[in-house]
Design an enzyme around this catalytic site. Structure first.
Site, PDB file in Angstrom:
ATOM      1  N   ILE A   1       0.829  -1.210   0.000  1.00  0.00           N
ATOM      2  CA  ILE A   1       0.000   0.000   0.000  1.00  0.00           C
ATOM      3  C   ILE A   1       0.869   1.269   0.000  1.00  0.00           C
ATOM      4  O   ILE A   1       0.472   2.302  -0.529  1.00  0.00           O
ATOM      5  CB  ILE A   1      -1.030  -0.010   1.163  1.00  0.00           C
ATOM      6  CG1 ILE A   1      -2.155   0.971   0.884  1.00  0.00           C
ATOM      7  CG2 ILE A   1      -0.387   0.276   2.508  1.00  0.00           C
ATOM      8  CD1 ILE A   1      -2.983   0.676  -0.332  1.00  0.00           C
TER       9      ILE A   1
ATOM     10  N   SER B   1      12.320   1.039   6.892  1.00  0.00           N
ATOM     11  CA  SER B   1      12.066  -0.236   6.244  1.00  0.00           C
ATOM     12  C   SER B   1      12.964  -1.301   6.842  1.00  0.00           C
ATOM     13  O   SER B   1      14.190  -1.181   6.802  1.00  0.00           O
ATOM     14  CB  SER B   1      12.329  -0.103   4.734  1.00  0.00           C
ATOM     15  OG  SER B   1      12.328  -1.378   4.144  1.00  0.00           O
TER      16      SER B   1
ATOM     17  N   LYS C   1      -5.204   1.815   7.964  1.00  0.00           N
ATOM     18  CA  LYS C   1      -6.227   1.002   8.600  1.00  0.00           C
ATOM     19  C   LYS C   1      -5.735  -0.446   8.706  1.00  0.00           C
ATOM     20  O   LYS C   1      -4.949  -0.848   7.865  1.00  0.00           O
ATOM     21  CB  LYS C   1      -7.548   1.073   7.835  1.00  0.00           C
ATOM     22  CG  LYS C   1      -7.443   0.601   6.364  1.00  0.00           C
ATOM     23  CD  LYS C   1      -8.053  -0.686   6.063  1.00  0.00           C
ATOM     24  CE  LYS C   1      -7.345  -1.901   5.834  1.00  0.00           C
ATOM     25  NZ  LYS C   1      -7.674  -2.875   4.907  1.00  0.00           N
TER      26      LYS C   1
ATOM     27  N   ASP D   1      -9.596  -8.028   6.973  1.00  0.00           N
ATOM     28  CA  ASP D   1      -8.725  -6.940   6.495  1.00  0.00           C
ATOM     29  C   ASP D   1      -9.467  -6.097   5.454  1.00  0.00           C
ATOM     30  O   ASP D   1      -9.559  -4.884   5.610  1.00  0.00           O
ATOM     31  CB  ASP D   1      -7.402  -7.505   5.944  1.00  0.00           C
ATOM     32  CG  ASP D   1      -6.497  -6.405   5.424  1.00  0.00           C
ATOM     33  OD1 ASP D   1      -5.715  -5.864   6.220  1.00  0.00           O
ATOM     34  OD2 ASP D   1      -6.620  -6.046   4.229  1.00  0.00           O
TER      35      ASP D   1
HETATM   36  P1  NAP Z   1       2.585  -5.516   3.050  1.00  0.00           P
HETATM   37  O1  NAP Z   1       2.739  -5.436   1.566  1.00  0.00           O
HETATM   38  O2  NAP Z   1       2.817  -6.802   3.734  1.00  0.00           O
HETATM   39  O3  NAP Z   1       3.496  -4.386   3.655  1.00  0.00           O
HETATM   40  C1  NAP Z   1       3.683  -4.163   5.025  1.00  0.00           C
HETATM   41  C2  NAP Z   1       5.122  -3.717   5.227  1.00  0.00           C
HETATM   42  O4  NAP Z   1       5.331  -3.435   6.597  1.00  0.00           O
HETATM   43  C3  NAP Z   1       6.151  -4.794   4.862  1.00  0.00           C
HETATM   44  O5  NAP Z   1       6.467  -4.758   3.499  1.00  0.00           O
HETATM   45  C4  NAP Z   1       7.323  -4.383   5.738  1.00  0.00           C
HETATM   46  O6  NAP Z   1       7.990  -3.332   5.055  1.00  0.00           O
HETATM   47  C5  NAP Z   1       6.664  -3.790   6.975  1.00  0.00           C
HETATM   48  N1  NAP Z   1       6.631  -4.784   8.052  1.00  0.00           N
HETATM   49  C6  NAP Z   1       6.234  -6.077   7.989  1.00  0.00           C
HETATM   50  N2  NAP Z   1       6.331  -6.670   9.165  1.00  0.00           N
HETATM   51  C7  NAP Z   1       6.809  -5.745  10.012  1.00  0.00           C
HETATM   52  C8  NAP Z   1       7.159  -5.757  11.392  1.00  0.00           C
HETATM   53  N3  NAP Z   1       7.016  -6.883  12.122  1.00  0.00           N
HETATM   54  N4  NAP Z   1       7.631  -4.631  11.944  1.00  0.00           N
HETATM   55  C9  NAP Z   1       7.778  -3.510  11.219  1.00  0.00           C
HETATM   56  N5  NAP Z   1       7.478  -3.440   9.892  1.00  0.00           N
HETATM   57  C10 NAP Z   1       6.999  -4.540   9.309  1.00  0.00           C
HETATM   58  O7  NAP Z   1       1.112  -5.051   3.468  1.00  0.00           O
HETATM   59  P2  NAP Z   1       0.199  -3.905   2.802  1.00  0.00           P
HETATM   60  O8  NAP Z   1      -0.749  -4.524   1.836  1.00  0.00           O
HETATM   61  O9  NAP Z   1       1.020  -2.784   2.335  1.00  0.00           O
HETATM   62  O10 NAP Z   1      -0.678  -3.521   4.061  1.00  0.00           O
HETATM   63  C11 NAP Z   1      -0.140  -2.778   5.136  1.00  0.00           C
HETATM   64  C12 NAP Z   1      -1.305  -2.196   5.895  1.00  0.00           C
HETATM   65  O11 NAP Z   1      -2.046  -1.333   5.023  1.00  0.00           O
HETATM   66  C13 NAP Z   1      -2.282  -3.255   6.387  1.00  0.00           C
HETATM   67  O12 NAP Z   1      -2.754  -2.922   7.647  1.00  0.00           O
HETATM   68  C14 NAP Z   1      -3.405  -3.218   5.376  1.00  0.00           C
HETATM   69  O13 NAP Z   1      -4.628  -3.563   5.936  1.00  0.00           O
HETATM   70  C15 NAP Z   1      -3.400  -1.751   4.972  1.00  0.00           C
HETATM   71  N6  NAP Z   1      -3.933  -1.542   3.638  1.00  0.00           N
HETATM   72  C16 NAP Z   1      -3.616  -2.341   2.591  1.00  0.00           C
HETATM   73  C17 NAP Z   1      -4.253  -2.137   1.366  1.00  0.00           C
HETATM   74  C18 NAP Z   1      -3.950  -2.990   0.158  1.00  0.00           C
HETATM   75  O14 NAP Z   1      -4.665  -2.840  -0.851  1.00  0.00           O
HETATM   76  N7  NAP Z   1      -2.940  -3.833   0.175  1.00  0.00           N
HETATM   77  C19 NAP Z   1      -5.161  -1.134   1.198  1.00  0.00           C
HETATM   78  C20 NAP Z   1      -5.418  -0.318   2.264  1.00  0.00           C
HETATM   79  C21 NAP Z   1      -4.810  -0.540   3.465  1.00  0.00           C
HETATM   80  P3  NAP Z   1       9.564  -3.064   5.268  1.00  0.00           P
HETATM   81  O15 NAP Z   1      10.242  -4.349   4.989  1.00  0.00           O
HETATM   82  O16 NAP Z   1       9.815  -1.996   4.297  1.00  0.00           O
HETATM   83  O17 NAP Z   1       9.729  -2.656   6.700  1.00  0.00           O
END
Ligand code: NAP
Length: 315
Positions: free
Chosen positions: A15, A37, A92, A171
């Site tokens: 995101i 990151s 969120k 989610d």
């Molecule tokens: P994601 O691709 O898994 O990205 C989350 C990022 O957070 C990871 O790439 C990592 O980035 C970091 N991370 C992971 N584990 C961690 C930890 N234990 N401690 C600190 N940093 C950590 O997930 P995402 O889809 O972007 O979603 C992230 C949030 O945004 C969720 O809550 C989701 O509900 C919300 N969201 C997602 C979407 C969607 O369409 N995907 C839409 C709206 C909202 P680094 O390696 O760079 O630290």
């Protein structure tokens, strides 16, 4: 001249790459000050740190953080940011638990000048706002949410969504809940839920939910069907009929509204553009919004929900 706020983004996943970084880049009210990151993702000319502590220790100047990590680590990061006098934009869902969100809201309120914005991206559509306006003071005869999407398309390989605290299909469902809590004239209560969970996973892949509301009679059908196994066209639909017979149909995640079968609002999805515009206004005014009602509904679904096992899920 309007102030430009220096912002650090924490968690550079899907995101952040899809929305936060492009939207910050085109909004003159914000300047990207740093990335945090774990994997060391970097951008030319922008310092990158492995943890929020490393960022704070570096002496890099910034006003606010956008926290875009999975929810289970948000609370600790947000507390660190608040204690260090930074403003906060939370992806969120706000946090992994209701008590953590409550704690953040209390800490923000106690920290003079701290602005925190719990974002619920589906609330930022003209169609959602119009639905809210039309439902003011109305009684609800029926309500149905159909939120069906393909987890492999929207969360490719994200294992955290299947771990405890990862929310599973809630989610995306929390986006529907955030529309409902925004538009309904009275609070919604969850009366029952069936949580369909793959035999090899900890969180649900589908759910059926029943609600009640003070805005509806006790026997009014208020329900939701959510599913992460939908391939082909995706369904993000909310249908509401009032006791006076008006039929509202929100489509495409709340970007389109039809009333009695006739298109009423069709706006481009610019949720994150609106979120950052709103955040700039909040920072200017010194007042945020830490609403976590959608998270409370998810917690309630897990509290009253019955687990039903289904086929194992593999990517
Ligand atoms: P994601 O691709 O898994 O990205 C989350 C990022 O957070 C990871 O790439 C990592 O980035 C970091 N991370 C992971 N584990 C961690 C930890 N234990 N401690 C600190 N940093 C950590 O997930 P995402 O889809 O972007 O979603 C992230 C949030 O945004 C969720 O809550 C989701 O509900 C919300 N969201 C997602 C979407 C969607 O369409 N995907 C839409 C709206 C909202 P680094 O390696 O760079 O630290």
């Amino acid at each position: 001249m309007a102030k430009t706020y220096a912002i650090a983004v924490i968690g550079i996943g899907k995101i952040t790459e899809d929305q936060h970084l492009p939207v910050i880049a085109k909004n003159p009210r914000f300047a990207l000050a740093a990335l945090v990151s774990q994997r060391g993702v970097a951008r030319p000319g922008v310092p990158s740190f492995k943890t929020i502590d490393a960022l704070l220790d570096s002496g890099t100047a910034f006003d606010a953080v956008a926290i875009c990590t999975p929810p289970n680590v948000r609370h600790a990061i947000a507390r660190r940011a608040i204690d260090s006098g930074k403003h906060l934009l939370l992806e969120k869902p706000t946090t992994a638990t209701v008590t953590e969100s409550e704690d953040l809201a209390r800490r923000v309120a106690a920290k003079k000048g701290c602005v925190a914005f719990a974002t619920w991206h589906s609330q930022y559509n003209a169609a959602v706002e119009e639905a809210r306006r039309l439902l003011m003071g109305q009684r609800i005869a029926r309500l149905h949410v159909e939120w069906k999407e393909d987890v492999r398309r929207w969360h490719p390989g994200q294992e955290w969504i299947w771990a405890p605290g990862g929310f599973g299909v809630f989610d995306p469902t929390i986006n529907a809940f955030s529309i409902l809590t925004r538009i309904l004239p009275e609070p919604l209560f969850i009366t029952a839920a069936e949580l369909t969970t793959p035999a090899n996973r900890e969180t649900p892949i589908a759910a059926r939910i029943a609600f009640r509301s003070d805005a509806a009679s006790a026997d009014a059908p208020l329900s939701a069907e959510v599913d992460w196994r939908q391939t082909g066209p995706q369904s993000w639909n909310i249908d509401i009929e009032t006791e006076s017979g008006t039929k509202l149909a929100l489509r495409d995640g709340g970007s389109k509204l039809a009333v009695d079968g006739r298109p009423k609002v069709e706006a481009r999805l610019e949720e994150y553009e609106r979120i950052y515009e709103r955040f700039a206004e909040m920072l200017d005014q010194g007042e945020g919004d830490m609403d976590y009602a959608p998270l409370r509904l998810v917690a309630d679904a897990f509290l009253v929900g019955k687990r039903v096992e289904t086929d194992p899920f593999e990517w």
